[in-house]
Design an enzyme around this catalytic site. Structure first.
Site, PDB file in Angstrom:
ATOM      1  N   TRP A  72     -11.048 -44.749 -46.244  1.00  0.00           N
ATOM      2  CA  TRP A  72     -12.487 -44.462 -46.341  1.00  0.00           C
ATOM      3  C   TRP A  72     -12.739 -43.109 -46.967  1.00  0.00           C
ATOM      4  CZ3 TRP A  72     -15.108 -48.549 -46.602  1.00  0.00           C
ATOM      5  CH2 TRP A  72     -14.695 -49.693 -45.905  1.00  0.00           C
ATOM      6  N   ASP A 106     -18.065 -38.082 -42.113  1.00  0.00           N
ATOM      7  CA  ASP A 106     -18.329 -39.504 -41.901  1.00  0.00           C
ATOM      8  C   ASP A 106     -17.783 -39.837 -40.517  1.00  0.00           C
ATOM      9  OD1 ASP A 106     -18.216 -42.251 -41.707  1.00  0.00           O
ATOM     10  OD2 ASP A 106     -17.132 -42.566 -43.590  1.00  0.00           O
ATOM     11  N   LYS A 147     -20.216 -50.382 -35.990  1.00  0.00           N
ATOM     12  CA  LYS A 147     -19.085 -50.295 -35.062  1.00  0.00           C
ATOM     13  C   LYS A 147     -19.554 -49.882 -33.673  1.00  0.00           C
ATOM     14  CE  LYS A 147     -16.806 -48.873 -39.167  1.00  0.00           C
ATOM     15  NZ  LYS A 147     -16.212 -50.162 -39.492  1.00  0.00           N
TER      16      LYS A 147
HETATM   17  N1  PMP Z   1     -16.544 -45.108 -43.360  1.00  0.00           N
HETATM   18  C1  PMP Z   1     -15.762 -45.585 -42.378  1.00  0.00           C
HETATM   19  C2  PMP Z   1     -14.964 -44.632 -41.538  1.00  0.00           C
HETATM   20  C3  PMP Z   1     -15.695 -46.956 -42.161  1.00  0.00           C
HETATM   21  O1  PMP Z   1     -14.896 -47.451 -41.194  1.00  0.00           O
HETATM   22  C4  PMP Z   1     -16.481 -47.843 -42.952  1.00  0.00           C
HETATM   23  C5  PMP Z   1     -16.522 -49.335 -42.736  1.00  0.00           C
HETATM   24  N2  PMP Z   1     -15.493 -49.924 -42.115  1.00  0.00           N
HETATM   25  C6  PMP Z   1     -17.258 -47.297 -43.973  1.00  0.00           C
HETATM   26  C7  PMP Z   1     -17.281 -45.923 -44.126  1.00  0.00           C
HETATM   27  C8  PMP Z   1     -18.104 -48.170 -44.868  1.00  0.00           C
HETATM   28  O2  PMP Z   1     -19.204 -48.574 -44.150  1.00  0.00           O
HETATM   29  P1  PMP Z   1     -20.307 -49.582 -44.712  1.00  0.00           P
HETATM   30  O3  PMP Z   1     -19.645 -50.912 -44.828  1.00  0.00           O
HETATM   31  O4  PMP Z   1     -21.373 -49.510 -43.681  1.00  0.00           O
HETATM   32  O5  PMP Z   1     -20.754 -49.059 -46.030  1.00  0.00           O
END
Ligand code: PMP
Length: 359
Positions: A102, A171, A195
Site C-alpha cells: 500500500w 495512511d 476494515k
Molecule cells: N491503504 C491500506 C493500508 C489498505 O489496506 C487499503 C485497502 N486494502 C488501501 C489503502 C486502499 O483502500 P481503498 O480500496 O479504500 O482505496
C-alpha cells in the site's frame, strides 16, 4: 440466523450490535418515516447524524480543535492522490517510506504526478520489515513524510509513529481506532473505512488546519481538503449511509471502553494467535516480532500444498476469508476491532485439529 467469523482484510466484519441497530432503524430512521439512505444530506435529520458521528470520533481519538475532520468518498486510494495534490509541489515533493504494497501504491501515484521522493524501501526483503529510520533519506525540502501505519497485506505494522520534525502523513486504513494515537503528532491522517469503520468507498481524513491550502484553479474543488472543510464534507452528495454506520461503529467503540480498551483486546487477540503459530512447527509467520501487525496475521504451513485444503475446510467450518493476498499466498487472519476473542479461539482450535489430521 448464522453469523460466521469473517477474517477478510476488507470489507471486514462489523460489530453485530451495529448491524442490529442499523436493521432496526432501516425503515424508519428517527421518526422520519424513511431510511437514512433516503433522507437528504442537507436535512436536519442528516445534520444530526453527521454531527454526532464527528463528535464521537473526536472524543475517541482526542482530535484537537485545530484539526479538520473530513468524511469523503473514494476510499484510501483517492487519498493517495489527494495527499500530494493538497500538500506537495514539484519543487517540494512528499517523501515516502515504502514498506509494503500500500505504501508502494501511494508512492507510485504521487510519483506519477511528479510529486514524490522515495525516502526508504524494504521491497528488496519482500516487505518483511520497516526500513531502519537512520537510513531514511529526506529533509526539510520535502513537504511531508508519508507512511502506512499497518501494511495490510504483509502484516507489518509501525509500533509507534516515526519521530520526525517534518509534517507526518499516515495512511491508517487498517489500524485506525485499534490503539491510541497522538493525533497532534500528525499533519494528516486518513483511513479507508471498510476494515474498521463501516462499508467500502468511504474515507475519514484529519487535516491540521494550517495545511488546508488553496489549490490552483485547474484542480476540481472536490479534491480540495480546504473546500471540503468549508462545505462540511458536503460539497456534493456524500456517502450518507456509510457516514451513519461509521457513527454507530464509533459509538460502539466508545461503549466498549474506547480506543485504549480496543488496544488491550487487540493485543490479547494477536498475541494468542502469534503464540500459537510460534509454538507450532506446522504453521509459520516469518515477520520479525518487532514489526508484526496486531491486525493482519499472515501465516503459512511448512507444507504449502495443504493451503488450499486448509482454506476451504476453514470456510466450511464458519471461518471465512482466510486466504492470503495473492501476492503473498498462504493464509491471513484479519482481526480488527469487531473480531471477538471467540473468533481467535475458534481459529486456533481449527488449526490444531487440521494439524492433527494432516500433519
Ligand atoms: N491503504 C491500506 C493500508 C489498505 O489496506 C487499503 C485497502 N486494502 C488501501 C489503502 C486502499 O483502500 P481503498 O480500496 O479504500 O482505496
Amino acid at each position: 440466523m448464522t453469523r460466521i467469523f469473517n477474517f477478510c482484510a476488507g470489507p471486514a466484519m462489523l460489530p453485530l450490535p451495529v448491524l442490529e441497530k442499523a436493521r432496526d432503524e432501516l425503515l424508519d430512521f428517527n421518526h422520519t418515516g424513511m431510511s437514512v439512505m433516503e433522507i437528504s444530506h442537507r436535512s436536519a435529520a442528516f445534520d444530526e447524524v453527521a454531527d454526532r458521528s464527528e463528535a464521537c470520533l473526536r472524543r475517541l481519538m482526542s482530535i484537537p480543535d485545530d484539526y479538520a475532520v473530513l468524511f469523503l468518498a473514494g476510499g484510501a486510494t483517492t487519498q493517495f492522490a489527494q495527499v500530494p495534490t493538497n500538500l506537495a509541489t514539484a519543487n517540494r515533493p512528499g517523501a515516502y517510506i515504502v514498506n509494503g504494497s500500500w505504501s508502494k501504491k501511494a508512492f507510485n501515484i504521487a510519483d506519477r504526478m511528479g510529486l514524490a521522493h522515495l525516502a526508504a524501501s524494504s521491497e528488496q526483503n519482500g516487505f518483511r520489515a520497516i526500513p531502519e529510520p537512520a537510513e531514511w533519506d529526506f529533509d526539510g525540502s520535502h513537504a511531508y513524510l508519508h507512511y502506512v501505519s499497518n501494511e495490510t497485506i504483509s502484516g507489518v505494522q509501525f509500533q509507534r509513529p516515526p519521530e520526525v520534525a517534518q509534517t507526518l502523513v499516515a495512511d491508517m486504513s487498517s489500524d485506525i481506532l485499534s490503539r491510541p494515537v497522538d493525533v497532534s503528532k500528525f499533519g494528516v491522517i486518513y483511513a479507508g473505512a471498510q476494515k474498521i469503520i463501516c462499508q467500502a468507498g468511504f474515507t475519514v481524513v484529519f487535516v491540521r488546519k494550517d495545511l488546508l491550502l488553496d489549490l490552483p484553479q485547474v484542480i476540481a474543488d472536490l479534491h480540495s481538503w480546504k473546500v471540503q472543510e468549508q462545505k462540511g464534507s458536503r460539497l456534493n452528495t456524500p456517502a450518507t449511509f456509510a457516514w451513519y454506520i461509521a457513527g454507530l461503529v464509533f459509538e460502539w467503540i466508545e461503549a466498549q471502553g474506547g480506543v485504549e480498551r480496543m488496544a488491550e483486546l487487540n493485543r490479547n487477540k494477536s498475541e494468542r494467535l502469534y503464540n500459537y503459530i510460534d509454538d507450532s512447527s506446522f504453521y509459520l509467520n516469518d515477520i520479525p516480532a518487532e514489526f508484526r501487525s496486531h491486525m493482519n496475521i499472515p501465516f503459512k504451513m511448512t507444507n504449502e500444498s495443504l493451503h488450499g485444503q486448509f482454506i476451504s475446510e476453514a470456510e466450511a467450518a464458519g471461518l471465512s476469508s482466510l486466504k492470503g493476498h495473492r501476492s503473498v499466498g498462504g493464509m491471513r487472519a484479519s482481526i480488527y476491532n469487531a473480531m471477538p476473542i471467540e473468533g481467535i479461539e475458534a481459529l486456533i482450535e481449527f488449526m490444531a485439529d487440521f494439524e492433527q489430521k494432516t500433519g
